[in-house]
Design an enzyme around this catalytic site. Structure first.
Site, mmCIF file in Angstrom:
data_model
loop_
_atom_site.group_PDB
_atom_site.id
_atom_site.type_symbol
_atom_site.label_atom_id
_atom_site.label_comp_id
_atom_site.label_asym_id
_atom_site.label_seq_id
_atom_site.Cartn_x
_atom_site.Cartn_y
_atom_site.Cartn_z
ATOM 1 N N GLN A 94 25.564 111.448 93.861
ATOM 2 C CA GLN A 94 24.376 113.021 94.335
ATOM 3 C C GLN A 94 24.076 113.954 93.953
ATOM 4 O O GLN A 94 23.575 114.299 93.902
ATOM 5 C CB GLN A 94 24.148 112.679 95.889
ATOM 6 C CG GLN A 94 24.084 111.148 96.795
ATOM 7 C CD GLN A 94 22.810 111.128 96.595
ATOM 8 O OE1 GLN A 94 21.544 111.722 96.155
ATOM 9 N NE2 GLN A 94 22.154 109.482 96.766
ATOM 10 N N LYS A 128 18.958 108.060 89.913
ATOM 11 C CA LYS A 128 18.910 109.269 90.396
ATOM 12 C C LYS A 128 18.629 110.794 90.006
ATOM 13 O O LYS A 128 18.563 112.130 90.648
ATOM 14 C CB LYS A 128 19.885 109.233 91.434
ATOM 15 C CG LYS A 128 20.733 108.297 92.497
ATOM 16 C CD LYS A 128 21.061 108.371 93.500
ATOM 17 C CE LYS A 128 21.896 106.785 94.196
ATOM 18 N NZ LYS A 128 21.167 107.226 94.953
ATOM 19 N N CYS A 134 22.976 103.153 104.150
ATOM 20 C CA CYS A 134 24.541 102.998 103.168
ATOM 21 C C CYS A 134 25.027 103.642 104.060
ATOM 22 O O CYS A 134 26.987 103.618 103.475
ATOM 23 C CB CYS A 134 24.439 102.843 102.009
ATOM 24 S SG CYS A 134 22.317 101.742 101.645
HETATM 25 C C1 LIG Z 1 26.866 108.923 97.431
HETATM 26 C C2 LIG Z 1 26.741 107.955 97.045
HETATM 27 N N1 LIG Z 1 27.358 106.802 95.941
HETATM 28 C C3 LIG Z 1 26.861 105.651 95.350
HETATM 29 C C4 LIG Z 1 26.243 105.542 94.927
HETATM 30 C C5 LIG Z 1 25.306 103.742 94.663
HETATM 31 O O1 LIG Z 1 24.393 104.213 93.860
HETATM 32 P P1 LIG Z 1 23.835 102.956 93.112
HETATM 33 O O2 LIG Z 1 23.467 102.784 93.446
HETATM 34 O O3 LIG Z 1 22.664 103.446 91.897
HETATM 35 O O4 LIG Z 1 25.335 102.054 92.565
HETATM 36 C C6 LIG Z 1 24.486 106.010 96.289
HETATM 37 C C7 LIG Z 1 23.256 105.537 96.226
HETATM 38 O O5 LIG Z 1 22.255 105.739 97.339
HETATM 39 C C8 LIG Z 1 25.192 107.334 97.180
HETATM 40 O O6 LIG Z 1 23.781 107.870 97.107
#
Ligand SMILES: Cc1ncc(COP(=O)(O)O)c(C=O)c1O
Lengths: 399, 136
Positions: A193, A216, A354
């Protein structure tokens, strides 16, 4: 705003406030990937003919962009992965699984994303490590005092998001790194983030590992980075073995692997994705990370100032130095509010984002999250706030 | 009453919304992966009849009202009739043929069929179906 024209998705008559889930992509990034597929779509690491040579050049140019963007010491410290999640799993399984001992403590918080929780839970289950949580203060922030209090002689790893995806607080990573190293603790930082929203400097922060995802930060899905200090990555066992990463393998006893970073990138990589990612980094550099942070802080303030005046809205993270605002409409389930907003083509996220264990800290099990990006505008926020002013209207129209 | 009013009424005053700790009830949890709708369904079955059915939990308006209507409709049915009812509901959501009169009020969810709310309407049914199938 000048940037808006660069994003095809912004012509779609939607208000996109779910930038923490994934950002929109500028046309340049999309074109860069199409260019690869249309004009030099060969494999990497082969270099026997012109277009394949070009692939290697473009692929490594993208790595150079990232090295500079995060101020890593060298190319060897930047590994391409499929995203933050894979990077974190590689760190836990490839590096820490080889050095942890039963009883070692791993410090995380309850507001971490699942991807920065479950790999550590697995490590704890497999090797008898103990997971401890750094307490959050009343604003759900991590304070130095609480980090200090949570460290014991057994602490081996601290794993924290630089910015959390629910609360949007920015953690004092540089100070935590210093404290961790004084106590012989490794610091793993989840930058999923933060990398898109603030300047991150590996040498200044002095973290041991840092991970992020291209999607992101204006780039494509399916690509990310594992940054690690070179001396640590040297000891990270590749989870994947195969093509591209080996020197020779005559028999099981004699397997010779390539050097970093290639050693940790087995198989045909996501070539178009990596090249597109490089273009996204260029775009971010061009806008300027300071400008992005400042603009997003401004937009957040602008939104919060309007939301606090609405009596039926409870903001969960009043204080946060990022573009994330999390709130509830009193008495209405967050998902219903999101459905209502969807009718007006407003994209926000409802649920627990999540961070399923956060509810232990906040008492709130779910919420609506607005995550702003520099390309959002005040007038979008005005429209959004207008939609939330009348609670009866939400109740009327939510189904 | 129009569809919206029926849904809202079952949401604001849900029927059979209570937790049942008693051993006589079989409990099944059901939740949405994409969000945090999270319901428990409790069914008391005796001699292949649904003697009582309740639910509890936290969920969106569509899931809660759907659970309320479902429990109302399933109560005092035989397990077989119950499964028949559920099958009809499933067919409605999946745009297959179904019998309207069996579904009664539950036809209000007909218009969720092409939306992400379809999973919300289905949520309580998923758990009830699991319990009934084990008791046929
Ligand atoms: C704080 C944080 N860490 C890890 C992730 C995981 O990222 P990715 O799904 O692109 O591997 C996210 C995605 O929402 C996140 O917001």
């Amino acid at each position: 705003m000048v940037f808006r024209e660069d994003f095809p998705m912004l012509n779609k008559d939607i208000i996109y406030f779910d930038n923490s889930a994934t950002s929109l992509k500028p046309k340049k990034v999309i074109d860069k990937m199409v260019d690869y597929y249309e004009n030099y779509g060969a494999n990497a690491h082969r270099g026997d003919y012109d277009i394949s040579y070009k692939v290697d050049i473009e692929y490594e140019n993208a790595r150079d962009e990232i090295v500079e963007f995060i101020n890593a010491k060298s190319k060897e410290e930047v590994i391409f992965t499929s995203g933050a999640t894979e990077s974190l799993n590689m760190i836990a399984q490839g590096f820490f699984a080889n050095i942890v001992e039963a009883g070692d403590e791993i410090l995380i918080t309850t507001s971490e994303h699942a991807s920065n929780v479950l790999p550590w839970f697995r490590l704890a289950n497999d090797y008898g490590c103990v997971i401890n949580f750094i307490p959050l203060d009343e604003n759900l922030h991590v304070t130095m005092e609480n980090v200090k209090k949570s460290i014991t002689p057994k602490t081996k790893i601290i794993a924290l998001a630089q910015i959390t995806n629910v609360v949007g607080d920015v953690r004092p990573i540089k100070e935590i790194a210093k404290l961790a190293h004084e106590n012989n603790i490794f610091l793993v930082v989840d930058g999923a983030q933060s990398a898109a929203h603030m300047k991150v400097d590996m040498q200044d922060l002095d973290v041991d590992f840092f991970v992020f995802s291209a999607h992101k930060m204006l780039g494509p899905t399916g690509v990310g980075v594992l940054y690690g200090k070179k001396e640590l990555l040297e000891n990270l066992e590749p989870i994947n073995l195969g093509g591209g990463m080996n020197e020779s393998f005559d028999n099981p006893k004699e397997i010779y692997l390539k050097d970093l970073p290639t050693r940790l990138e087995a198989g045909t990589p996501n070539i178009a994705g990596v090249i597109g990612f490089g273009e996204a980094i260029k775009y971010l550099k061009n806008v300027g990370m300071e400008q992005i942070s400042e603009r997003e802080r401004h937009l957040r303030e602008y939104l919060v100032e309007k939301l606090v005046r609405i009596p039926h809205i409870d903001i969960i993270n009043l204080e946060a130095d990022s573009g994330i605002v999390t709130f509830n409409v009193d008495g209405i389930f967050s998902q219903d509010v999101a459905y209502y907003l969807n009718k007006y083509n407003v994209c926000v996220r409802a649920g627990n984002h999540c961070a399923k264990i956060l509810k232990n800290s906040t008492g709130v099990t779910n919420s609506i999250r607005v995550s702003l990006s520099f390309y959002n505008t005040e007038s979008e926020i005005d429209e959004f706030v207008e939609l939330l002013k009348n609670k009866e209207k939400i109740m009327e129209e939510m189904i | 009453m129009d569809k919206r009013e029926i849904i809202l009424q079952h949401y604001s005053k849900p029927q059979n919304k209570k937790r049942m700790e008693s051993e006589e009830y079989t409990k099944e949890n059901t939740r949405n992966s994409s969000c945090i709708d999270n319901l428990d369904i409790y069914i008391k079955i005796k001699d292949s009849y649904i003697e009582d059915i309740t639910f509890d939990g936290e969920a969106c308006a569509i899931s809660i009202s759907s659970a309320s209507i479902m429990t109302k409709n399933l109560n005092k049915k035989s397990v077989r009739e119950g499964l028949e009812y559920i099958k009809n509901f499933e067919n409605m959501l999946n745009e297959k043929e179904y019998e309207q009169n069996i579904l009664k009020e539950a036809i209000v969810y007909e218009n969720t069929k092409n939306t992400s709310r379809k999973t919300c309407a289905w949520l309580p049914y998923d758990a009830a179906k699991k319990i009934l199938e084990k008791n046929i």
